[in-house]
Design a protein around this motif. Structure first.
Motif, PDB file in Angstrom:
ATOM      1  N   GLY A  14      68.920  44.304  49.292  1.00 19.88           N
ATOM      2  CA  GLY A  14      67.500  44.061  48.586  1.00 19.88           C
ATOM      3  C   GLY A  14      67.303  44.487  46.764  1.00 19.88           C
ATOM      4  O   GLY A  14      68.485  44.586  46.726  1.00 19.88           O
ATOM      5  N   VAL A  15      66.289  44.603  46.767  1.00 26.23           N
ATOM      6  CA  VAL A  15      66.714  44.393  45.263  1.00 26.23           C
ATOM      7  C   VAL A  15      65.318  45.295  45.184  1.00 26.23           C
ATOM      8  O   VAL A  15      64.264  45.448  45.122  1.00 26.23           O
ATOM      9  CB  VAL A  15      65.179  42.942  44.199  1.00 26.23           C
ATOM     10  CG1 VAL A  15      65.388  43.324  42.888  1.00 26.23           C
ATOM     11  CG2 VAL A  15      66.761  41.828  44.439  1.00 26.23           C
ATOM     12  N   CYS A  16      66.267  46.081  44.201  1.00 26.73           N
ATOM     13  CA  CYS A  16      65.030  47.757  43.668  1.00 26.73           C
ATOM     14  C   CYS A  16      64.002  47.390  43.008  1.00 26.73           C
ATOM     15  O   CYS A  16      64.112  46.670  42.234  1.00 26.73           O
ATOM     16  CB  CYS A  16      66.253  49.019  43.729  1.00 26.73           C
ATOM     17  SG  CYS A  16      65.356  50.549  42.573  1.00 26.73           S
ATOM     18  N   GLU A  17      63.375  48.184  43.096  1.00 28.70           N
ATOM     19  CA  GLU A  17      61.316  47.414  42.372  1.00 28.70           C
ATOM     20  C   GLU A  17      61.384  48.510  41.275  1.00 28.70           C
ATOM     21  O   GLU A  17      60.797  47.983  40.352  1.00 28.70           O
ATOM     22  CB  GLU A  17      60.002  48.252  42.893  1.00 28.70           C
ATOM     23  CG  GLU A  17      59.818  47.347  44.119  1.00 28.70           C
ATOM     24  CD  GLU A  17      59.737  47.202  45.173  1.00 28.70           C
ATOM     25  OE1 GLU A  17      58.020  48.616  44.809  1.00 28.70           O
ATOM     26  OE2 GLU A  17      58.647  47.008  45.822  1.00 28.70           O
ATOM     27  N   PHE A  23      70.391  46.063  46.680  1.00 28.71           N
ATOM     28  CA  PHE A  23      71.707  47.678  47.384  1.00 28.71           C
ATOM     29  C   PHE A  23      70.938  47.258  48.494  1.00 28.71           C
ATOM     30  O   PHE A  23      71.302  45.894  49.030  1.00 28.71           O
ATOM     31  CB  PHE A  23      69.892  48.581  47.162  1.00 28.71           C
ATOM     32  CG  PHE A  23      69.134  48.457  47.626  1.00 28.71           C
ATOM     33  CD1 PHE A  23      68.332  48.801  48.841  1.00 28.71           C
ATOM     34  CD2 PHE A  23      67.994  47.792  47.071  1.00 28.71           C
ATOM     35  CE1 PHE A  23      67.263  48.279  49.722  1.00 28.71           C
ATOM     36  CE2 PHE A  23      65.964  47.135  47.692  1.00 28.71           C
ATOM     37  CZ  PHE A  23      65.921  47.804  49.098  1.00 28.71           C
ATOM     38  N   ASP A  24      71.738  47.808  49.802  1.00 24.81           N
ATOM     39  CA  ASP A  24      71.681  47.399  50.838  1.00 24.81           C
ATOM     40  C   ASP A  24      71.391  48.207  51.673  1.00 24.81           C
ATOM     41  O   ASP A  24      71.255  50.009  51.065  1.00 24.81           O
ATOM     42  CB  ASP A  24      73.498  47.280  51.229  1.00 24.81           C
ATOM     43  CG  ASP A  24      74.222  46.679  50.856  1.00 24.81           C
ATOM     44  OD1 ASP A  24      73.385  45.777  49.938  1.00 24.81           O
ATOM     45  OD2 ASP A  24      75.462  46.567  50.252  1.00 24.81           O
ATOM     46  N   CYS A  44      71.277  51.673  49.945  1.00 26.68           N
ATOM     47  CA  CYS A  44      72.626  52.823  49.168  1.00 26.68           C
ATOM     48  C   CYS A  44      72.735  51.762  47.397  1.00 26.68           C
ATOM     49  O   CYS A  44      72.610  50.242  47.822  1.00 26.68           O
ATOM     50  CB  CYS A  44      74.139  51.591  49.696  1.00 26.68           C
ATOM     51  SG  CYS A  44      74.068  52.743  50.933  1.00 26.68           S
ATOM     52  N   TYR A  45      71.631  52.672  47.005  1.00 24.30           N
ATOM     53  CA  TYR A  45      71.285  51.897  45.948  1.00 24.30           C
ATOM     54  C   TYR A  45      72.925  52.571  44.473  1.00 24.30           C
ATOM     55  O   TYR A  45      73.932  52.977  44.366  1.00 24.30           O
ATOM     56  CB  TYR A  45      70.157  52.687  45.178  1.00 24.30           C
ATOM     57  CG  TYR A  45      69.187  53.007  45.684  1.00 24.30           C
ATOM     58  CD1 TYR A  45      68.352  51.246  45.916  1.00 24.30           C
ATOM     59  CD2 TYR A  45      68.889  53.173  46.327  1.00 24.30           C
ATOM     60  CE1 TYR A  45      67.084  51.452  46.164  1.00 24.30           C
ATOM     61  CE2 TYR A  45      67.504  53.232  47.313  1.00 24.30           C
ATOM     62  CZ  TYR A  45      66.481  51.789  47.336  1.00 24.30           C
ATOM     63  OH  TYR A  45      65.666  51.725  48.405  1.00 24.30           O
ATOM     64  N   HIS A  46      72.193  51.668  43.592  1.00 26.21           N
ATOM     65  CA  HIS A  46      72.947  52.162  41.632  1.00 26.21           C
ATOM     66  C   HIS A  46      72.251  51.909  40.731  1.00 26.21           C
ATOM     67  O   HIS A  46      72.282  51.416  40.143  1.00 26.21           O
ATOM     68  CB  HIS A  46      74.229  50.415  41.978  1.00 26.21           C
ATOM     69  CG  HIS A  46      75.118  50.256  42.736  1.00 26.21           C
ATOM     70  ND1 HIS A  46      76.386  50.650  43.222  1.00 26.21           N
ATOM     71  CD2 HIS A  46      74.732  49.356  43.698  1.00 26.21           C
ATOM     72  CE1 HIS A  46      76.834  49.857  43.885  1.00 26.21           C
ATOM     73  NE2 HIS A  46      75.869  49.146  44.835  1.00 26.21           N
TER      74      HIS A  46
END
Length: 154
Positions: A14-17, A23-24, A44-46
């Motif tokens: 997905g895409v972090c808002e 992110f996964d 799991c974010y960056h």
């Protein structure tokens, strides 16, 4: 208690808002010696170049094979934690947070425990054992937080 991640886990990208980075998100079931034990959602974010994961774990002592998982038992709860860098720690650390904080308020999640409630909950040690299992055995989460495994001879 022997835990095992169901091999049918699902990984979506997905895409972090908040920061517009990909992110996964892993959705998986965990079984114990008696069958169904928990459901987990690991994101799991960056964020700003920092590897972190937010993991919600739903635990219910009333899973039954004949009932859909969406039907909660009376004791169903959701624990949550953030795993990532913290001050004065050499590696990623787990910090309890409100479980299912970004999830909709639906019976599926049972009672979403705050940090304070989680610290007092009788299933806290089971939750930490579940988190240890996820961190060690879910390849997506493990590699996100700790990097790819080193194979001997490389």
């Amino acid at each position: 208690m022997k835990l095992e991640i169901d091999p049918e886990r699902d990984v979506q990208t997905g895409v972090c808002e908040c920061c517009n980075t990909s992110f996964d998100r892993v959705t998986g079931f965990i079984n114990d010696d008696n069958g169904a034990y928990a459901i987990y959602f690991a994101s799991c974010y960056h964020h700003n170049g920092i590897h972190e994961a937010w993991i919600d774990v739903i635990i219910d002592d009333a899973w039954t094979p004949d009932e859909p998982v969406s039907r909660p038992g009376p004791n169903r709860v959701t624990f949550g934690c953030r795993i990532g860098p913290v001050e004065n720690a050499p590696g990623p650390a787990c910090t309890l947070v409100t479980g299912g904080a970004v999830a909709p308020d639906e019976p599926f999640y049972g009672r979403k425990l705050t940090r304070e409630e989680a610290l007092q909950h009788p299933w806290l040690s089971d939750y930490w054992a579940t988190m240890d299992h996820i961190l060690e055995h879910d390849l997506t989460v493990n590699q996100h937080l700790y990097g790819p495994a080193v194979v001997e001879g490389d």
